[in-house]
Design an enzyme around this catalytic site. Structure first.
Site, mmCIF file in Angstrom:
data_model
loop_
_atom_site.group_PDB
_atom_site.id
_atom_site.type_symbol
_atom_site.label_atom_id
_atom_site.label_comp_id
_atom_site.label_asym_id
_atom_site.label_seq_id
_atom_site.Cartn_x
_atom_site.Cartn_y
_atom_site.Cartn_z
ATOM 1 N N LYS A 1 0.859 -1.196 0.000
ATOM 2 C CA LYS A 1 0.000 0.000 0.000
ATOM 3 C C LYS A 1 0.890 1.239 0.000
ATOM 4 O O LYS A 1 1.949 1.255 0.631
ATOM 5 C CB LYS A 1 -0.893 -0.053 1.247
ATOM 6 C CG LYS A 1 -1.968 1.011 1.305
ATOM 7 C CD LYS A 1 -2.879 0.770 2.510
ATOM 8 C CE LYS A 1 -3.972 1.817 2.658
ATOM 9 N NZ LYS A 1 -4.878 1.535 3.794
ATOM 10 N N SER B 1 -9.725 1.568 2.801
ATOM 11 C CA SER B 1 -8.853 2.333 1.943
ATOM 12 C C SER B 1 -7.814 1.509 1.184
ATOM 13 O O SER B 1 -7.242 2.013 0.225
ATOM 14 C CB SER B 1 -8.140 3.396 2.773
ATOM 15 O OG SER B 1 -7.318 2.780 3.744
ATOM 16 N N SER C 1 -9.882 -0.992 6.924
ATOM 17 C CA SER C 1 -9.311 -0.783 5.591
ATOM 18 C C SER C 1 -8.559 -1.949 4.969
ATOM 19 O O SER C 1 -8.189 -1.885 3.804
ATOM 20 C CB SER C 1 -8.378 0.420 5.605
ATOM 21 O OG SER C 1 -9.133 1.578 5.416
#
Ligand code: GLN
Length: 506
Positions: free
Chosen positions: A80, A155, A179
């Site tokens: 990420k 996210s 997330s």
């Protein structure tokens, strides 16, 4: 769909280690898949083609020389874009950090390297990890490989889309309120948020520091266990890192769960049917039956402060969501104060009259709407005169939520719940209504507030062919039990593959 990208990370590492295949071959296949699919999905913000192939060659050379390359021997992994790396950029999908190059590498990423992984690139996300759909990315939204008209969740939406579409073998995400679990559920993968403090947050760009936790997304539970073992452990660079030894999460993952007590929080099942879509409810009910047939003992428990209220107009509310959005915005307003246009990141090109205008113009120009909203909410909640009414009160609610779990775990070993109230929603469906977006986390947020580990894994498909996630939550440091319980369910469920991957001839 060709061979190597279909293998689990665990199997691929074994095949590379034994010489059955090479890391270069696997890396090249993943890079081909990215070339083919990422234009449609937008899962990556940055791809390290040359560096990944060089790294793969190094791993292959190590193996040829008889050296042990580590448990992730040559396996291509994505991370990420809020995890710092000294190579490439670390943007948090924010215009503010668009050109930012970190001076150090996150501990979790360094541990992946040390275990022999090949880092393919950085994955898209909601800006600074604030969101549930990846539509808050400062660059472009990521799309769901099951239906490109739908969001991948967020996210960590880029990580989930990349894993599900076979554009990496596994990925790292971060979970502050869901997330990792929510996007993994929307994309049909396994997503694991370990206990708060189990994985070092050093080098993870901070959002809500008392909630943030790094964890893996993978296509199998065993892969999630493998990665969790690699990235976990004490780190003197993170003051909240846990000193406990890291068990071998693979050791008893295949041990049956006969006698395991699984708690069903009555607030999630018996009450408020409206808070779960019918297909999701049916899949979760079927999962409970599966667990019974595996010998688990199902017990009813209560999490009164995590309950979901629905008013006469069908509008949902939850103490946990309200509490979370005070705590996380308060922490976000403090953490994001460092992005001031002075030290690094975006600085306004306009003439400014003094330092305050430099701050405000630089921030105004480069931060997205949701990030600004949270900074304002958090600043308000922490301001003198409101601190007690909001922030302090939220901390008290947080304690009540956490205490409910302690009570529940007196009569069960783990809890079972949906991961999300619905399957993946359409792009644009919730962007005009932040409150509705916030409610996609009603089942995941409590675990973050209580610091508990939670895992999501696929529990079938809805009637419109979208993945449904099953969530298991355990007490502090119950990672081994959760992974084992997840693995036993996974063995009973047929694997699911997005049609765009099945029909591709990559
Ligand atoms: N969707 C939640 C939020 O918007 C959770 C985000 C996260 O876990 N990083 O804050």
């Amino acid at each position: 769909m060709s061979g190597l990208i279909e293998l689990s990370a665990t199997q691929l590492a074994a095949d590379i280690r034994s010489g059955e295949t090479t890391s270069v071959q696997a890396t090249q296949e993943y890079l081909n898949a990215i070339t083919k699919l990422d234009g449609k999905l937008g899962a990556y913000n940055e791809i390290y083609t040359d560096a990944a192939l060089d790294r793969a060659k190094q791993i292959d050379a190590k193996i040829a020389a008889g050296e042990n390359p580590g448990p992730l021997a040559g396996v291509p992994i994505a991370i990420k874009d809020n995890l710092c790396t000294t190579y490439g950029h670390t943007t948090c999908a924010s215009r503010y950090l668009e050109n930012f190059q970190a001076p150090y590498t996150a501990t979790a990423v360094k541990k992946l390297h040390d275990a022999g992984a090949v880092i393919l690139g950085k994955c898209n996300m909601d800006e600074f990890a604030m969101g549930s759909s990846t539509e808050n990315s400062g660059f472009a939204p990521t799309r769901n490989p099951w239906d490109i008209g739908r969001v991948p969740g967020g996210s960590s939406g880029g990580s989930a889309a990349a894993v599900a579409s076979r554009m990496c073998a596994a990925a790292l995400g971060s979970d502050t309120g869901g997330s990792i679990r929510q996007p993994a559920s929307f994309c049909g993968c396994v997503g694991f948020k370990p206990t708060y403090g189990r994985v070092s947050r050093y080098g993870l760009v901070a959002f809500g520091s008392s909630l943030d936790q790094i964890g893996p997304l993978g296509r199998t539970v065993t892969d999630a266990a493998l990665l969790t073992g690699v990235i976990s452990g004490y780190d003197p660079h993170d003051a909240t890192s846990l000193p406990n030894d890291v068990p071998d999460y693979l050791a008893d993952i295949e041990t049956p769960i006969k006698g395991l007590r699984i708690g069903l929080p009555k607030e999630f099942f018996l009450e408020n049917e409206g808070a779960i879509a019918p297909d999701t409810r049916a899949a979760i009910t079927a999962a409970i039956e599966t667990y019974k047939s595996l010998g688990a003992e199902i017990v009813d428990v209560s999490l009164p402060h995590s309950r979901i209220d629905i008013d006469a107009d069908g509008k949902m509310s939850s103490f946990a969501v309200s509490c979370y959005y005070i705590v996380c915005t308060a922490e976000c307003s403090s953490n994001l104060a460092r992005f001031d246009g002075v030290h690094y990141g975006h600085r306004t090109g306009e003439n400014v009259d003094g330092i305050l205008e430099l701050y405000s113009k630089s921030r105004k120009e480069s931060l997205g709407e949701e990030v600004k909203r949270r900074i304002m909410l958090g600043t308000y909640a922490l301001s003198s005169g409101y601190y007690d009414a909001y922030y302090n009160k939220a901390l008290k609610v947080r304690r009540l939520i956490a205490d409910d779990f302690v009570e529940a775990f007196k009569s069960c070993d783990i809890l079972l719940a949906p991961t999300t109230p619905t399957t993946a929603f359409k792009l644009g469906e919730k962007t005009d209504n932040p409150l509705e977006m916030y409610l996609s986390d009603i089942y995941t947020i409590s675990a973050n507030l209580a610091g508990l580990p939670g895992i999501t894994l696929p529990a079938g498909l809805s009637s419109d062919n979208l993945p449904i996630g099953l969530q298991l939550i355990g007490p502090v440091l119950s990672e081994s039990t959760l992974l084992r319980a997840a693995r036993m369910f996974e063995k009973t469920a047929p694997p699911i593959i997005p049609p765009m991957v099945k029909n591709s001839d990559t």
